[in-house]
Write a protein that holds these residues in place. Sequence first.
Motif, PDB file in Angstrom:
ATOM      1  N   GLN A   1       0.856  -1.184   0.000  1.00 22.53           N
ATOM      2  CA  GLN A   1       0.000   0.000   0.000  1.00 22.53           C
ATOM      3  C   GLN A   1       0.894   1.236   0.000  1.00 22.53           C
ATOM      4  OE1 GLN A   1      -2.551  -0.208   3.448  1.00 22.53           O
ATOM      5  NE2 GLN A   1      -3.379  -2.226   2.906  1.00 22.53           N
ATOM      6  N   LEU A   2       0.439   2.305  -0.626  1.00 24.43           N
ATOM      7  CA  LEU A   2       1.189   3.559  -0.655  1.00 24.43           C
ATOM      8  C   LEU A   2       0.533   4.572   0.276  1.00 24.43           C
ATOM      9  CD1 LEU A   2       1.862   3.929  -4.505  1.00 24.43           C
ATOM     10  CD2 LEU A   2       3.171   2.655  -2.792  1.00 24.43           C
ATOM     11  N   ALA A   3       1.375   5.400   0.903  1.00 23.61           N
ATOM     12  CA  ALA A   3       0.866   6.457   1.774  1.00 23.61           C
ATOM     13  C   ALA A   3       1.562   7.760   1.393  1.00 23.61           C
ATOM     14  CB  ALA A   3       1.131   6.122   3.238  1.00 23.61           C
ATOM     15  N   GLU A   4       0.784   8.777   1.089  1.00 24.64           N
ATOM     16  CA  GLU A   4       1.351  10.040   0.620  1.00 24.64           C
ATOM     17  C   GLU A   4       1.847  10.890   1.791  1.00 24.64           C
ATOM     18  OE1 GLU A   4      -0.973  12.206  -2.143  1.00 24.64           O
ATOM     19  OE2 GLU A   4      -1.378  10.475  -3.416  1.00 24.64           O
ATOM     20  N   VAL A   5       2.937  10.406   2.392  1.00 24.39           N
ATOM     21  CA  VAL A   5       3.594  11.158   3.457  1.00 24.39           C
ATOM     22  C   VAL A   5       5.052  11.348   3.043  1.00 24.39           C
ATOM     23  CG1 VAL A   5       4.171  11.264   5.909  1.00 24.39           C
ATOM     24  CG2 VAL A   5       2.082  10.087   5.171  1.00 24.39           C
ATOM     25  N   ALA A   6       5.523  12.574   3.044  1.00 26.94           N
ATOM     26  CA  ALA A   6       6.888  12.870   2.611  1.00 26.94           C
ATOM     27  C   ALA A   6       7.907  12.278   3.575  1.00 26.94           C
ATOM     28  CB  ALA A   6       7.099  14.376   2.499  1.00 26.94           C
ATOM     29  N   VAL A   7       9.071  11.909   3.053  1.00 32.39           N
ATOM     30  CA  VAL A   7      10.112  11.319   3.905  1.00 32.39           C
ATOM     31  C   VAL A   7      10.624  12.314   4.944  1.00 32.39           C
ATOM     32  CG1 VAL A   7      10.841   9.670   2.144  1.00 32.39           C
ATOM     33  CG2 VAL A   7      12.000  11.891   2.293  1.00 32.39           C
ATOM     34  N   THR A   8      10.431  13.601   4.694  1.00 28.81           N
ATOM     35  CA  THR A   8      10.893  14.631   5.640  1.00 28.81           C
ATOM     36  C   THR A   8       9.846  14.998   6.689  1.00 28.81           C
ATOM     37  OG1 THR A   8      10.195  16.331   4.054  1.00 28.81           O
ATOM     38  CG2 THR A   8      12.509  15.634   3.985  1.00 28.81           C
TER      39      THR A   8
END
Length: 417
Positions: free
Chosen positions: A44-51
């Motif tokens: 599953q993908l989650a649109e949270v930036a690595v920063t």
Amino acid sequence: MKKILIIGSGAREHALAQAFLRSEQVTTVIVAPGNDGMRDTGIQLAEVAVTDLIGLRELAIQQAVDLTFVGNEEPLTLGVVDVFQASGLTIFGPSKVAAQLEGSKSFTKHILEKYHIPTAQSCTVSSMADAIAAVEKLGLPIVFKLDGLALGKGVSIITSEADAKAYLSKVYKHEPKAKLVIEEYLEGVEFSIFSLVGQNGIVTHAPLAQDHKRRFDHDKGPNTGGMGAYSPVRWINSVTRQRAIAELVMPTIAAMTTEGTPFSGVLYTGVMLTADGPKVIEFNVRFGDPEAQVVLPQYTGDFYNLINQLCHGEQITSDWQTSDVYVGVVLAAEGYPEAPIKGAQVPTDKDVAPLVINFAGVKNGIASGGRVATVVAHDVNTTLAQQKVYNKIDQLDTSLQYRHDIAYQAIAHEVKE
């Protein structure tokens, strides 16, 4: 059943997700932010930036994640492990201060020199005048390294005095007090050791890998994040491997503990095998990309068990295959690395089957970044594995670019044998 969070977006993180999904205990892997190419069952993908460290922590809590694995270096140097651990979450990676082994070249050189770990002679400077003096002291050719994170592209090898002055003028024009590590140039063979380091000093070392940084065949053109890799590196014998681990890797892990900054996570040791023996070129604090794509498939045990045990300082049994060689070739957008052209059609899993493809810069089935995917094949030797991967990608209907000589050094040794 277990749920895993992986932080990052590239082909490395895709390979990590696949490694976890091979565990019978793992049902779901969330990749944040991931990319559109990651369509495997269970991902599953989650649109949270690595920063976005707080956003990542909240994602892990809301999704009741059992374990987080940090693929990308940037959140590590920002302190994502500290943030997660402060909330009682299980996460694999180094603390913010330990991540300085990648985040600060000067920090690394200080550790290496203080503990007499073999490495290139160097000077750390923060002015044009000191930089010129360092060049005069160390001689040509010479290596310039930007002190901070550079995504695998912050190293420049300079061969002439005119080029050295031009490089330094450019750096100090934009940043008058820029910190540079200037090193003597080391001659030799380069390879990589990936060590998975747990609590209480427990560690397992993956098979050796070798990547190909230059954009074009025969190691021509600009440096990139990596155009391909292979593993294991059989022509570097086990005695040399053990010497590098004993003289470079383990003393560094011990030094970090002595310094009060114990290291856990993935320690990536870039090694130069010189006439004087193995020396450290650099450290990274995560898997390399594309090395992860050829190293991770070699783990034959339960990858979730391994990482979970390392996180909790438990004794491990690590299982790495020894029968085959894995070769991975990166497909990149035309114009990479200077000016990648977006929009090329990206091959699918079916296009490369039965080989494995790990996706990176992909959006809605087209190229959206520089490095787009890595295609991986394996066989009983490097020659056969290389033939497999090129037989497949040479037939693809795509404008994506790639090198045609990945693993050439290993093949040259196999031909001699």
